[in-house]
Design a protein around this motif. Sequence first.
Motif, PDB file in Angstrom:
ATOM      1  N   UNK A 216       0.837  -1.199   0.000  1.00  0.00           N
ATOM      2  CA  UNK A 216       0.000   0.000   0.000  1.00  0.00           C
ATOM      3  C   UNK A 216       0.874   1.252   0.000  1.00  0.00           C
ATOM      4  N   UNK A 217       1.953   1.216   0.787  1.00  0.00           N
ATOM      5  CA  UNK A 217       2.856   2.375   0.850  1.00  0.00           C
ATOM      6  C   UNK A 217       3.466   2.644  -0.524  1.00  0.00           C
ATOM      7  N   UNK A 218       3.951   1.586  -1.188  1.00  0.00           N
ATOM      8  CA  UNK A 218       4.567   1.755  -2.503  1.00  0.00           C
ATOM      9  C   UNK A 218       3.553   2.316  -3.500  1.00  0.00           C
ATOM     10  N   UNK A 219       2.300   1.824  -3.424  1.00  0.00           N
ATOM     11  CA  UNK A 219       1.266   2.316  -4.339  1.00  0.00           C
ATOM     12  C   UNK A 219       0.964   3.793  -4.100  1.00  0.00           C
ATOM     13  N   UNK A 220       1.031   4.221  -2.831  1.00  0.00           N
ATOM     14  CA  UNK A 220       0.729   5.611  -2.491  1.00  0.00           C
ATOM     15  C   UNK A 220       1.918   6.541  -2.697  1.00  0.00           C
ATOM     16  N   UNK A 221       3.138   5.969  -2.730  1.00  0.00           N
ATOM     17  CA  UNK A 221       4.362   6.757  -2.919  1.00  0.00           C
ATOM     18  C   UNK A 221       5.193   6.096  -4.022  1.00  0.00           C
ATOM     19  N   UNK A 222       4.704   6.117  -5.260  1.00  0.00           N
ATOM     20  CA  UNK A 222       5.427   5.427  -6.339  1.00  0.00           C
ATOM     21  C   UNK A 222       6.836   5.970  -6.484  1.00  0.00           C
ATOM     22  N   UNK A 223       7.846   5.074  -6.539  1.00  0.00           N
ATOM     23  CA  UNK A 223       9.232   5.522  -6.574  1.00  0.00           C
ATOM     24  C   UNK A 223       9.664   6.150  -7.881  1.00  0.00           C
ATOM     25  N   UNK A 224       9.091   5.719  -8.997  1.00  0.00           N
ATOM     26  CA  UNK A 224       9.514   6.255 -10.285  1.00  0.00           C
ATOM     27  C   UNK A 224       8.779   7.536 -10.631  1.00  0.00           C
ATOM     28  N   UNK A 225       9.494   8.524 -11.175  1.00  0.00           N
ATOM     29  CA  UNK A 225       8.871   9.788 -11.561  1.00  0.00           C
ATOM     30  C   UNK A 225       8.753   9.933 -13.064  1.00  0.00           C
ATOM     31  N   UNK A 226       9.432   9.071 -13.829  1.00  0.00           N
ATOM     32  CA  UNK A 226       9.398   9.175 -15.272  1.00  0.00           C
ATOM     33  C   UNK A 226      10.203  10.346 -15.798  1.00  0.00           C
ATOM     34  N   UNK A 227      11.043  10.956 -14.937  1.00  0.00           N
ATOM     35  CA  UNK A 227      11.727  12.168 -15.332  1.00  0.00           C
ATOM     36  C   UNK A 227      13.005  11.950 -16.117  1.00  0.00           C
ATOM     37  N   UNK A 228      13.589  10.753 -16.092  1.00  0.00           N
ATOM     38  CA  UNK A 228      14.855  10.513 -16.773  1.00  0.00           C
ATOM     39  C   UNK A 228      14.700   9.384 -17.790  1.00  0.00           C
ATOM     40  N   UNK A 229      15.362   9.501 -18.943  1.00  0.00           N
ATOM     41  CA  UNK A 229      15.314   8.407 -19.918  1.00  0.00           C
ATOM     42  C   UNK A 229      16.117   7.215 -19.439  1.00  0.00           C
ATOM     43  N   UNK A 230      15.818   6.049 -19.989  1.00  0.00           N
ATOM     44  CA  UNK A 230      16.576   4.847 -19.680  1.00  0.00           C
ATOM     45  C   UNK A 230      17.899   4.873 -20.456  1.00  0.00           C
ATOM     46  N   UNK A 231      18.944   4.302 -19.855  1.00  0.00           N
ATOM     47  CA  UNK A 231      20.228   4.240 -20.523  1.00  0.00           C
ATOM     48  C   UNK A 231      20.311   3.051 -21.476  1.00  0.00           C
ATOM     49  N   UNK A 232      20.981   3.238 -22.605  1.00  0.00           N
ATOM     50  CA  UNK A 232      21.193   2.145 -23.549  1.00  0.00           C
ATOM     51  C   UNK A 232      22.372   1.263 -23.144  1.00  0.00           C
ATOM     52  N   UNK A 233      23.048   1.603 -22.043  1.00  0.00           N
ATOM     53  CA  UNK A 233      24.180   0.799 -21.568  1.00  0.00           C
ATOM     54  C   UNK A 233      23.763  -0.637 -21.301  1.00  0.00           C
ATOM     55  N   UNK A 234      22.496  -0.837 -20.925  1.00  0.00           N
ATOM     56  CA  UNK A 234      21.987  -2.185 -20.669  1.00  0.00           C
ATOM     57  C   UNK A 234      22.143  -3.072 -21.898  1.00  0.00           C
ATOM     58  N   UNK A 235      22.114  -2.460 -23.076  1.00  0.00           N
ATOM     59  CA  UNK A 235      22.269  -3.207 -24.331  1.00  0.00           C
ATOM     60  C   UNK A 235      23.690  -3.134 -24.873  1.00  0.00           C
ATOM     61  N   UNK A 236      24.268  -1.933 -24.871  1.00  0.00           N
ATOM     62  CA  UNK A 236      25.568  -1.734 -25.511  1.00  0.00           C
ATOM     63  C   UNK A 236      26.756  -2.111 -24.639  1.00  0.00           C
TER      64      UNK A 236
END
Length: 291
Positions: free
Chosen positions: A174-194
């Motif tokens: 319930x806490x996580x649902x009420x305080x979602x950690x992600x803000x969507x403010x930063x793009x994902x890095x391509x380092x995971x692939x490259x």
Amino acid sequence: MTTDRVPACCGTDDTATGLSRRSLLVLTSGAVAGAAVVGLPGVAHAAPVIYNPFAGYPISSGWQDHRDHGSLGGIDFKMPVGTSLPACGAGTVTNIPDNGTGGHTVTIAHADGYKSQYLHLSAFLLANGTAVGSGAIVGRSGGAAGAPGSGSSTGPHCHWHMINPSGVRINPLDYVAQHPPGTGGLPKTTTETTGEPGPVFYTRMQNWLRITNGYTGPVNGVPGVNTYAALQRAMRGYGYTGPVNGVMGVNSWRAVQTLAADYGYTGPLNGVMGPNSWRGFARFINLDQWD
């Protein structure tokens, strides 16, 4: 030192050629030993950033199930004995051996009086008072009936609940649902692939360290002494025991590889960062809570 900068030539685009290990060693070898580090590990914001580290495991007993059986509340996640238990948020660790029916219990004290507890552990990993970042491994799961540390558990699992500043157990989901950690403010890095880190990777890394480990410099994708000092603090939870001086060496990078091993890295823990090490680290850096 209040700035966090490296030579401008060292910034590269995540989709182009990233910083090589040699470049990183050049950067860190020029850092000033003993530079001032602003902030303390585990200090977060008024509402601590919490995520669900057990989302990949089935729930064997939910919050209401516990309440219906006279418990103060909790969530049971079914998992094999010995499973690594990541910290659901930054904080300070306290171990409670043989905590009544809960058995071996680890408490993580978060910001603003919140706490999280994992019950029925088979092993503690960190000393009391250790400051950890979100995702650091704080213990191993247990719960096998009659095994040391299992308390009243009848089968392998991890019990998780939170405690609010008033001392009342609350449902962590319930806490996580009420305080979602992600803000969507930063793009994902391509380092995971490259396997090649660059500014997007380092921006996300700085934001992670800002949230969890006291980093107060610019979130600009240009790592320097303060960034690496915060990274070394974060690596305390992964076996790093050296100085927090912002100078990354073999032992610092070996701890980073240990973290990466929890996210798919299967290579040697030798402190030599290569593409596969960076890919594993990037999977952690790309978690939504660091957006």
